[in-house]
Design an enzyme around this catalytic site. Sequence first.
Site, PDB file in Angstrom:
ATOM      1  N   CYS A   1     -38.193  22.005  36.257  1.00 32.25           N
ATOM      2  CA  CYS A   1     -38.021  23.443  36.402  1.00 32.25           C
ATOM      3  C   CYS A   1     -39.217  24.077  37.105  1.00 32.25           C
ATOM      4  CB  CYS A   1     -37.803  24.150  35.075  1.00 32.25           C
ATOM      5  SG  CYS A   1     -36.315  23.657  34.224  1.00 32.25           S
TER       6      CYS A   1
ATOM      7  N   ARG B   1     -41.233  18.582  41.261  1.00 36.76           N
ATOM      8  CA  ARG B   1     -41.219  18.601  39.797  1.00 36.76           C
ATOM      9  C   ARG B   1     -39.916  18.025  39.236  1.00 36.76           C
ATOM     10  NH1 ARG B   1     -44.871  22.915  37.704  1.00 36.76           N
ATOM     11  NH2 ARG B   1     -43.493  23.143  35.943  1.00 36.76           N
TER      12      ARG B   1
ATOM     13  N   TRP C   1     -33.956  21.946  35.923  1.00 37.10           N
ATOM     14  CA  TRP C   1     -33.720  20.562  35.490  1.00 37.10           C
ATOM     15  C   TRP C   1     -32.942  20.687  34.191  1.00 37.10           C
ATOM     16  CZ3 TRP C   1     -35.151  17.202  31.442  1.00 37.10           C
ATOM     17  CH2 TRP C   1     -35.093  15.835  31.741  1.00 37.10           C
TER      18      TRP C   1
ATOM     19  N   ASN D   1     -38.639  28.727  32.490  1.00 29.52           N
ATOM     20  CA  ASN D   1     -39.025  27.326  32.276  1.00 29.52           C
ATOM     21  C   ASN D   1     -39.285  27.138  30.787  1.00 29.52           C
ATOM     22  OD1 ASN D   1     -38.994  26.929  34.979  1.00 29.52           O
ATOM     23  ND2 ASN D   1     -41.178  26.515  35.213  1.00 29.52           N
ATOM     24  N   GLY D   2     -38.957  25.963  30.268  1.00 31.07           N
ATOM     25  CA  GLY D   2     -39.225  25.694  28.854  1.00 31.07           C
ATOM     26  C   GLY D   2     -37.928  25.612  28.065  1.00 31.07           C
TER      27      GLY D   2
ATOM     28  N   GLU E   1     -46.908  -0.947  34.451  1.00 34.79           N
ATOM     29  CA  GLU E   1     -46.860   0.124  35.445  1.00 34.79           C
ATOM     30  C   GLU E   1     -46.029  -0.310  36.653  1.00 34.79           C
ATOM     31  OE1 GLU E   1     -47.253   3.109  35.607  1.00 34.79           O
ATOM     32  OE2 GLU E   1     -47.599   3.612  37.703  1.00 34.79           O
TER      33      GLU E   1
ATOM     34  N   LYS F   1     -42.740   1.681  37.933  1.00 36.10           N
ATOM     35  CA  LYS F   1     -42.612   2.196  39.307  1.00 36.10           C
ATOM     36  C   LYS F   1     -41.280   1.772  39.900  1.00 36.10           C
ATOM     37  CE  LYS F   1     -44.798   4.628  39.637  1.00 36.10           C
ATOM     38  NZ  LYS F   1     -45.735   5.159  38.720  1.00 36.10           N
TER      39      LYS F   1
ATOM     40  N   GLU G   1     -38.284   3.569  38.178  1.00 33.27           N
ATOM     41  CA  GLU G   1     -38.258   5.009  38.446  1.00 33.27           C
ATOM     42  C   GLU G   1     -37.592   5.330  39.782  1.00 33.27           C
ATOM     43  OE1 GLU G   1     -42.125   7.343  36.738  1.00 33.27           O
ATOM     44  OE2 GLU G   1     -42.555   5.767  38.175  1.00 33.27           O
TER      45      GLU G   1
ATOM     46  N   HIS H   1     -41.147 -15.278  24.263  1.00 31.95           N
ATOM     47  CA  HIS H   1     -40.504 -14.829  23.020  1.00 31.95           C
ATOM     48  C   HIS H   1     -39.342 -13.870  23.283  1.00 31.95           C
ATOM     49  CE1 HIS H   1     -43.771 -16.810  20.990  1.00 31.95           C
ATOM     50  NE2 HIS H   1     -44.609 -16.184  21.796  1.00 31.95           N
TER      51      HIS H   1
ATOM     52  N   LYS I   1     -41.300  15.556  37.620  1.00 28.72           N
ATOM     53  CA  LYS I   1     -42.721  15.284  37.810  1.00 28.72           C
ATOM     54  C   LYS I   1     -43.499  15.662  36.560  1.00 28.72           C
ATOM     55  CE  LYS I   1     -46.383  14.176  40.100  1.00 28.72           C
ATOM     56  NZ  LYS I   1     -46.613  12.721  40.102  1.00 28.72           N
TER      57      LYS I   1
HETATM   58  C1  G6P Z   1     -43.133  12.236  33.888  1.00 30.25           C
HETATM   59  C2  G6P Z   1     -43.435  11.736  35.286  1.00 30.25           C
HETATM   60  C3  G6P Z   1     -44.347  10.505  35.207  1.00 30.25           C
HETATM   61  C4  G6P Z   1     -45.582  10.819  34.421  1.00 30.25           C
HETATM   62  C5  G6P Z   1     -45.249  11.371  33.038  1.00 30.25           C
HETATM   63  C6  G6P Z   1     -46.485  11.913  32.333  1.00 30.25           C
HETATM   64  O1  G6P Z   1     -42.324  11.324  33.232  1.00 30.25           O
HETATM   65  O2  G6P Z   1     -42.245  11.416  35.981  1.00 30.25           O
HETATM   66  O3  G6P Z   1     -44.702  10.090  36.516  1.00 30.25           O
HETATM   67  O4  G6P Z   1     -46.364   9.657  34.287  1.00 30.25           O
HETATM   68  O5  G6P Z   1     -44.337  12.466  33.147  1.00 30.25           O
HETATM   69  O6  G6P Z   1     -46.967  12.998  33.085  1.00 30.25           O
HETATM   70  P1  G6P Z   1     -48.449  13.529  33.047  1.00 30.25           P
HETATM   71  O7  G6P Z   1     -48.446  14.693  34.005  1.00 30.25           O
HETATM   72  O8  G6P Z   1     -48.712  13.951  31.637  1.00 30.25           O
HETATM   73  O9  G6P Z   1     -49.337  12.435  33.480  1.00 30.25           O
END
Ligand code: G6P
Length: 621
Positions: free
Chosen positions: A2, A27, A75, A101-102, A494, A498, A501, A517, A616
């Site tokens: 949002c 975002r 969103w 937003n929120g 990570e 990636k 995502e 396991h 984001k």
């Molecule tokens: C969302 C984003 C991620 C990010 C996570 C935490 O899920 O898509 O890329 O790692 O939030 O966000 P922050 O801003 O707290 O690092």
Amino acid sequence: MCGIVGYIGPRVAQEFLVEGLRRLEYRGYDSAGTATLNGDQSLNITKSVGRIASLAQEIASAPSNSGIGIGHTRWATHGAATISNAHPHVGGSQRLAIAHNGVIENFAELRSKLKSDGFEFLSETDTEVVAHLIAQCLDRRRESNSDQSAVQMAVDSIKESISQLRGTFGLAIIFSHIPDSIFAARLGSPLVIGVGDDEHFLASDAQPLVGYTDRIVYLADNQVAVLSADSLQVSHRDSGVVAHDVKHLDVESNQVDLEGFDHYMLKEIFEQPESLRNTMRGRLSEDMATAVFGGLNLTPQDLLKVKRIVFTACGTSWHSAMVGEYLIEEIAQIPVEVEYASELRYRNPPMDESTLIFAITQSGETADTLAALREMKRKGHSTMAICNVVGSSIAQDADGGIYLHAGPEIGVASTKAYTSQCMALVLLALYLGRLRHLSYNRGRKMIEAIRNVPDLVAKALQTSDAVLEIAKKYKDCENFLYLGRHYNFPTALEGALKLKEISYIHAEGYPAAEMKHGPIALVDENTPSVFVMPNGFIYEKVMSNLEEIKARRGPVIAIAAEGDTRVAEVADDVIYIPQTEEYLQPIVTAIPLQLLSYHIAVLRGCDVDKPRNLAKSVTVE
Ligand code: G6P
């Protein structure tokens, strides 16, 4: 997640609104809309589902030259991504338009009360409740209090309404009968105001303001602002007018351009040598063989009393927190725990007064991380933030912290913020280690190795073409395993995150030895395993794990150190990266994994910068 924009002044509001919403696309959103005021003081609302480009088309087909307006990217939370659920929402028979937003937690009870009072709801959103609530408060005041100005009556109605809300909100509101003011209010969801010459801008973060103004006001929780072209008034929900600081917005306008890259994610991947230099800048002292931080707000005496550190974070930031755990325990010898913020906020772990809390976050706005930090603060712990966005909610709430200075990260999948987080944690480990038992000599050696990292990352980026070829080979696989040990276990997590995502391929990260396991049952000719295995004390063990996968006909892609000829004999594909100290490997090994997921996602035709369903900055619980 949002986004809000608003404008009042001599420009055509819609032009700023569309450009601002474009800059907030990163975002994450699934519908968008704008509201401006027509000359006859009626509301002009345009909405669309999908990308901003389609909203821009709608607007172009019926443009308005109004100088006042608000806009929103939504969103979906309450109700699907539809035109009727898109913001702005209208309250009280076209009296006002609102973007939010929120999440309003008590929306159901407010909604049923408003319904019984005769309000008709056109959407399933929690926001429409706020719109009608403000309209209702305004109607009551108009009936009883006719000598107040229209602006004051609107402010009081907003304050009365928001005192009834539970949850979080950033609100932008325009009233059809007040053509010269935009109203804003926040609680737990950020809003910034850009101060121009005879114009004001409103946005949920600073990105839309870049290039328009460099004077910025951060609205605080429970504040209500009234923006007109040439004035800005901020007041507190429970009291009168309060002073507001106008700060300097320190962002270069070219930082939001693509600069010839196809995607923000690729641009940000390639920015890493520079973003890492920025994270390190001014923080290494050869003389004292340590790191230097300006914002921790804790003395060395305070830090010597710390017996335990808790890192809390979400998503990618949680992975850097895990890197931090390995770093701080090994280099500074302080016990560390890593907690998902969404769990920590509701757990009640025993923690004594010698526990120091670090929230790690790119955006500084993640709702769970903010809530966990506040809960720990309430319990009396010192709270620190490792954060990228200056002035964000978490940065403001923490007692001190470390800014990453990685620059704006637009791609939803975090890349440069992650490596900068790892770098900030390396520096923190050095600093805490030097306060304890790390020798001057070891400190100097660490600094030497740390200074070299941006060049090693630049070298690792040269693998991009080779990684593309590997991506072509594996792009159609539907499952991937990512395996690594010790410092490279978080890297495996990570790497897997990636890939899933942005390419929507199922991927699991595991400690390489632990795959015996369970995950080994998934291994077959169509399930590649990515081994993160630069040289180090654990190399032989990882090699055995690799052999176990090969014995089951699983294809193997190895991320290995330059000069490692042995791995080439067993792995199907090898990506060579420069060798470095083990505690710095997570920063260098992240690069080929970012590139691998990027290239695979592009080859699969995915929207890399705006992956489906993701945001984001996740500002809801
Ligand atoms: C969302 C984003 C991620 C990010 C996570 C935490 O899920 O898509 O890329 O790692 O939030 O966000 P922050 O801003 O707290 O690092």
